[in-house]
Design an enzyme around this catalytic site. Structure first.
Site, PDB file in Angstrom:
ATOM      1  N   ARG A  97      -9.722   0.079   8.343  1.00 11.18           N
ATOM      2  CA  ARG A  97      -9.089  -0.660   9.005  1.00 11.18           C
ATOM      3  C   ARG A  97      -8.777  -0.251  10.363  1.00 11.18           C
ATOM      4  NH1 ARG A  97      -3.753   1.210   9.402  1.00 11.18           N
ATOM      5  NH2 ARG A  97      -2.387   0.566   7.705  1.00 11.18           N
ATOM      6  N   LYS A 109       0.801  -1.203  -0.133  1.00 15.50           N
ATOM      7  CA  LYS A 109      -0.169  -0.017  -0.021  1.00 15.50           C
ATOM      8  C   LYS A 109       0.937   1.153  -0.053  1.00 15.50           C
ATOM      9  CE  LYS A 109      -2.070   1.782   3.771  1.00 15.50           C
ATOM     10  NZ  LYS A 109      -2.956   1.729   4.761  1.00 15.50           N
ATOM     11  N   THR A 133      -1.040   8.872  16.849  1.00 10.44           N
ATOM     12  CA  THR A 133       0.454   8.971  16.750  1.00 10.44           C
ATOM     13  C   THR A 133       0.881   7.664  16.148  1.00 10.44           C
ATOM     14  OG1 THR A 133       0.757  10.075  18.792  1.00 10.44           O
ATOM     15  CG2 THR A 133       2.630   8.919  18.224  1.00 10.44           C
ATOM     16  N   ASP A 134       1.678   8.038  14.792  1.00 14.74           N
ATOM     17  CA  ASP A 134       2.099   6.817  14.166  1.00 14.74           C
ATOM     18  C   ASP A 134       3.446   6.988  13.401  1.00 14.74           C
ATOM     19  OD1 ASP A 134       1.350   8.617  12.414  1.00 14.74           O
ATOM     20  OD2 ASP A 134      -0.010   7.407  11.042  1.00 14.74           O
TER      21      ASP A 134
END
Length: 331
Positions: free
Chosen positions: A114, A69, A227-228
């Site tokens: 998701r 992706k 937070t990623d």
């Protein structure tokens, strides 16, 4: 070699939120069952006013599919200058037996779906059974996705919401009340909103703590979504000191998730992280054990979630003969 092409409208018609919750549960269980190869994702930050793009790659042994992706965001001039969205996504699916490209699909919906489903899965195993009130810090698209997903697994009686922009907050209230019939209380402050929460959702792009530890009552379940990447933060690190900490991927969360902040401040050690959520779903670790503990689900997002969800969409498309076929190789 035949490849299926699915546009955004087709992708949206081929899966419902309840199905996505199932594919995300499958993904988490697979991740903790040695069924997944998932390299670290990579990204490129482009010069301002452009944004960033990242690539997530995953292989799932059970379905023999490799997914990739590409997701972009922050391209603020796109709508006016180029007539395209500020963020876009594309997913490629490969048959792992041959590495033939079997599907190209729009990926702009899947990340939101998701990620929303991830919050719902965490609610199933970590929220109190009598939880009724949700607080949302942030009222963008992902906040809506969280409500959409969580409403599939529990009855939400009331939503308290806060946003830095009052107009955005009012739009969230109107949209949620229209779609779900759930009353939304527009909080005057973050503190007022957080103090009401049985389940607290944070979905901002915050660069500092928005939620103070003192505001969170015992028994609250926190779904930390925003937070990623390093540099982002939504929670007071002190919240982690006495909480039950659950990650989607420990290695990702200690590097770029909300869990990084209390670790770097020595508030917790890596050994204080209770579990990955797949371990709880598989019965290897306990979920919520009493009504007083504060639980935190730190979700950074994983390629395997994209894999299981996009593969379900692909299978549904084949079953219902939806999409366009094109061929790279003739014969």
């Amino acid at each position: 070699m035949k490849t299926l092409l699915l546009n955004k409208e087709q992708v949206g018609s081929l899966i419902c939120m309840r199905e996505v919750i199932g594919t995300v549960e499958e993904a988490y269980k697979a991740f903790n069952s040695n069924q997944v190869i998932q390299p670290d994702y990579i990204g490129i930050d482009l010069p301002s006013p452009r944004g960033d793009i990242d690539f997530k790659l995953g292989y799932y042994k059970a379905n023999e599919v490799i997914s990739m992706k590409a997701s972009s965001g922050g391209f603020i001039n796109n709508p006016t200058t180029y007539g395209v969205p500020s963020g876009m996504g594309t997913i490629l699916l490969f048959d792992a037996r041959t590495c033939a490209l079997i599907c190209v699909m729009d990926g702009s919906l899947i990340t939101g779906l998701r990620t929303g489903a991830a919050g719902a899965v965490s609610v199933k195993v970590l929220a109190r059974k009598d939880a009724k009130k949700i607080t949302s810090i942030g009222t963008g698209n992902q906040a809506r996705m969280q409500i959409r997903a969580i409403s599939e697994v529990m009855k939400i009686e009331e939503i308290h919401a806060w946003d830095s922009t009052r107009e955005t907050l009012a739009k969230f209230k109107a949209d949620i009340e229209s779609e779900f019939g759930i009353p939304v209380i527009m909080a005057n402050s973050k503190k007022d909103a957080v103090e009401q929460a049985d389940i607290l959702i944070t979905t901002t792009r915050g660069k500092g703590p928005l939620v103070e530890a003192a505001w969170v009552k015992p028994g609250t379940h926190i779904v930390a979504i925003g937070t990623d990447t390093q540099g982002k933060q939504e929670l007071d690190p002190e919240l982690f000191r006495n909480a039950k900490i659950v990650n989607d991927s420990i290695e990702q969360c200690i590097e770029k998730g909300e869990t990084w902040h209390p670790l770097v401040k020595n508030i917790i050690a890596k050994s204080d992280i209770h579990a990955e959520i797949g371990e709880i779903l598989l019965g290897k670790k306990a979920g919520r054990e009493n009504d007083e503990e504060i639980t935190i689900f730190d979700s950074t997002g994983m390629a395997i979630q994209d894999n299981t969800t996009s593969n379900r969409i692909y299978r549904n498309a084949i079953e219902h003969d939806i999409g366009s076929i094109f061929e790279f190789l003739k014969g």
